[in-house]
Write a protein that holds these residues in place. Structure first.
Motif, mmCIF file in Angstrom:
data_model
loop_
_atom_site.group_PDB
_atom_site.id
_atom_site.type_symbol
_atom_site.label_atom_id
_atom_site.label_comp_id
_atom_site.label_asym_id
_atom_site.label_seq_id
_atom_site.Cartn_x
_atom_site.Cartn_y
_atom_site.Cartn_z
ATOM 1 N N LEU A 24 0.878 -0.809 0.323
ATOM 2 C CA LEU A 24 0.466 0.477 0.633
ATOM 3 C C LEU A 24 0.932 1.254 -0.289
ATOM 4 O O LEU A 24 0.255 2.193 -0.441
ATOM 5 N N LEU A 25 1.897 1.225 1.351
ATOM 6 C CA LEU A 25 2.732 2.714 0.882
ATOM 7 C C LEU A 25 3.944 2.879 -0.735
ATOM 8 O O LEU A 25 3.503 3.880 -0.725
ATOM 9 N N THR A 26 4.212 1.912 -0.728
ATOM 10 C CA THR A 26 5.108 1.337 -2.381
ATOM 11 C C THR A 26 3.338 1.767 -3.146
ATOM 12 O O THR A 26 4.451 2.956 -4.557
ATOM 13 N N TRP A 27 2.655 1.614 -2.889
ATOM 14 C CA TRP A 27 0.983 2.371 -4.434
ATOM 15 C C TRP A 27 0.921 3.802 -4.378
ATOM 16 O O TRP A 27 1.409 4.344 -5.246
ATOM 17 N N TYR A 28 1.199 4.411 -2.923
ATOM 18 C CA TYR A 28 0.431 5.802 -2.720
ATOM 19 C C TYR A 28 1.702 6.115 -3.039
ATOM 20 O O TYR A 28 1.161 7.453 -4.079
ATOM 21 N N PHE A 29 3.020 5.870 -3.175
ATOM 22 C CA PHE A 29 3.988 6.876 -3.757
ATOM 23 C C PHE A 29 4.045 6.556 -5.238
ATOM 24 O O PHE A 29 4.875 6.931 -5.805
ATOM 25 N N GLY A 30 3.207 5.656 -5.654
ATOM 26 C CA GLY A 30 3.896 5.211 -6.649
ATOM 27 C C GLY A 30 4.762 4.517 -7.686
ATOM 28 O O GLY A 30 5.237 4.470 -8.345
ATOM 29 N N ILE A 31 5.467 3.798 -6.971
ATOM 30 C CA ILE A 31 6.517 3.049 -6.626
ATOM 31 C C ILE A 31 6.830 1.526 -6.884
ATOM 32 O O ILE A 31 6.299 0.911 -6.613
ATOM 33 N N PRO A 32 6.653 1.619 -8.303
ATOM 34 C CA PRO A 32 7.464 -0.007 -8.436
ATOM 35 C C PRO A 32 7.933 -1.144 -7.784
ATOM 36 O O PRO A 32 8.973 -1.700 -8.416
ATOM 37 N N SER A 33 7.557 -1.561 -6.613
ATOM 38 C CA SER A 33 8.560 -2.461 -6.258
ATOM 39 C C SER A 33 7.725 -3.894 -6.418
ATOM 40 O O SER A 33 6.419 -3.831 -7.142
ATOM 41 N N SER A 34 8.198 -4.484 -5.493
ATOM 42 C CA SER A 34 7.627 -5.770 -6.155
ATOM 43 C C SER A 34 6.835 -6.893 -4.906
ATOM 44 O O SER A 34 7.283 -6.812 -4.033
ATOM 45 N N SER A 35 5.829 -6.808 -5.178
ATOM 46 C CA SER A 35 5.038 -7.919 -4.095
ATOM 47 C C SER A 35 5.778 -9.124 -4.038
ATOM 48 O O SER A 35 5.383 -9.770 -2.194
#
Length: 330
Positions: A92-103
């Motif tokens: 949720l944090l990485t989605w909010y900041f638009g960072i393509p992080s890895s689930s």
């Protein structure tokens, strides 16, 4: 039964978030080149994600068996719940900041952190964990090479084609390659939640082996496809526009390269980060076209997020374990 229900609900929530968090991976190139509208791209991705998720279980069994040894823990159910909560928070944090992080990184790091907090190093299957981490590290480099190779081949084959006409044709082809990419995403990513639920059911003695029950497979496939239908514009913008300026031919090459890489991993029963693979494929395509065409500042930001995800989620999960264990533990 309350604990097992909480676990299943959290796993499906993780899958749901994974769906809208990683929707960008499958459709960002098609949307950015206007091969598909955002609405049609998301609908297609939801259907293809579901189809891919319902057909494979090998990665799920790897997650269930080879990261931690749930039978060696005193609070195995709390470990699983903690891992899911921590991975959801990070997503949720990485989605909010638009960072393509890895689930994938988030879930693996969270599982390891919670297991270490509960039972120490004896609860972690370091051989299996090492194999998974190697696949997570190697796959982006494979994707870069694949993107470079695929685009080089396409450029050679169509070297004498009219640029405008070729782009128009590739825009139509990209609908198919985006669908293939969404299918590949579902075939690998949805299995991670399947593995977690299977691990929890086995821990409670509700199943006698780590084979994924059909209802678990169906529930995770549905959950991911619903999440996918919501979409994630923030990450679509980053992946589709801020790595390089994409033309339809670039999008086709990136889609094909990432699909091949993900399918190889899926058939080897290895979890990979579809975020890493797809973003790396775009970088490979950009480097094949012209090294300066890649926005390396954005790429650097992504790599930083990839590197820190496992250690951060490991520490986050260890802290969350203390809180969850105090609430739900003995």
């Amino acid at each position: 039964m309350v604990i097992i229900i909480i676990t299943i609900v959290l796993a499906l929530v993780f899958d749901f978030i994974n769906g809208f968090h990683d929707t960008a991976n499958a459709i960002a190139t098609a949307v950015s080149t206007r091969a598909l509208s955002l609405k049609h791209a998301i609908m297609m991705a939801a259907v293809m994600n579901f189809t891919g998720a319902i057909l494979f279980t090998g990665v799920a069994e790897t997650i269930a068996k080879e990261v931690v040894d749930v039978s060696s823990m005193s609070n195995g159910s709390i470990v699983i719940i903690t891992a899911l909560i921590s991975a959801i928070i990070w997503n949720l944090l990485t989605w909010y900041f638009g960072i393509p992080s890895s689930s994938s990184h988030a879930l693996i790091g969270s599982l390891a952190g919670a297991a270490l907090a509960d039972a120490g190093s004896s609860a972690v299957n370091f051989a299996g964990l090492g194999k998974i981490i190697i696949s997570l590290i190697v796959s982006p480099f494979v994707a870069i090479a694949m993107g470079y190779l695929v685009f080089t081949i396409i450029r050679y084959i169509f070297r004498n084609a009219n640029a405008s006409r070729a782009n128009s044709s590739f825009r139509k082809v990209q609908i198919l390659t985006a669908a293939l990419q969404a299918f590949s995403h579902g075939s690998n990513d949805a299995q991670k939640s399947m593995g977690i639920i299977t691990m929890a059911l086995f821990n409670y003695g509700l199943i006698t082996s780590m084979d994924v029950p059909h209802w678990v497979q169906l529930a995770c496939a549905v959950s991911m496809s619903i999440g996918t239908s919501i979409g994630g514009w923030r990450i679509i913008k980053t992946v589709g526009t801020q790595i390089m300026k994409l033309k339809p031919v670039n999008g086709v090459a990136a889609d094909l390269a990432s699909s091949i890489t993900i399918q190889i991993a899926t058939h080897l029963n290895l979890p990979v980060s579809t975020t890493h693979v797809i973003s790396s494929s775009i970088m490979g395509v950009g480097a094949a076209q012209r090294v300066k065409s890649v926005k390396w500042a954005t790429a650097k930001k992504m790599v930083s997020a990839w590197v820190i995800t496992i250690p951060i989620t490991l520490l986050l999960s260890a802290g969350v374990f203390v809180v969850v264990n105090a609430i739900l533990g003995n």
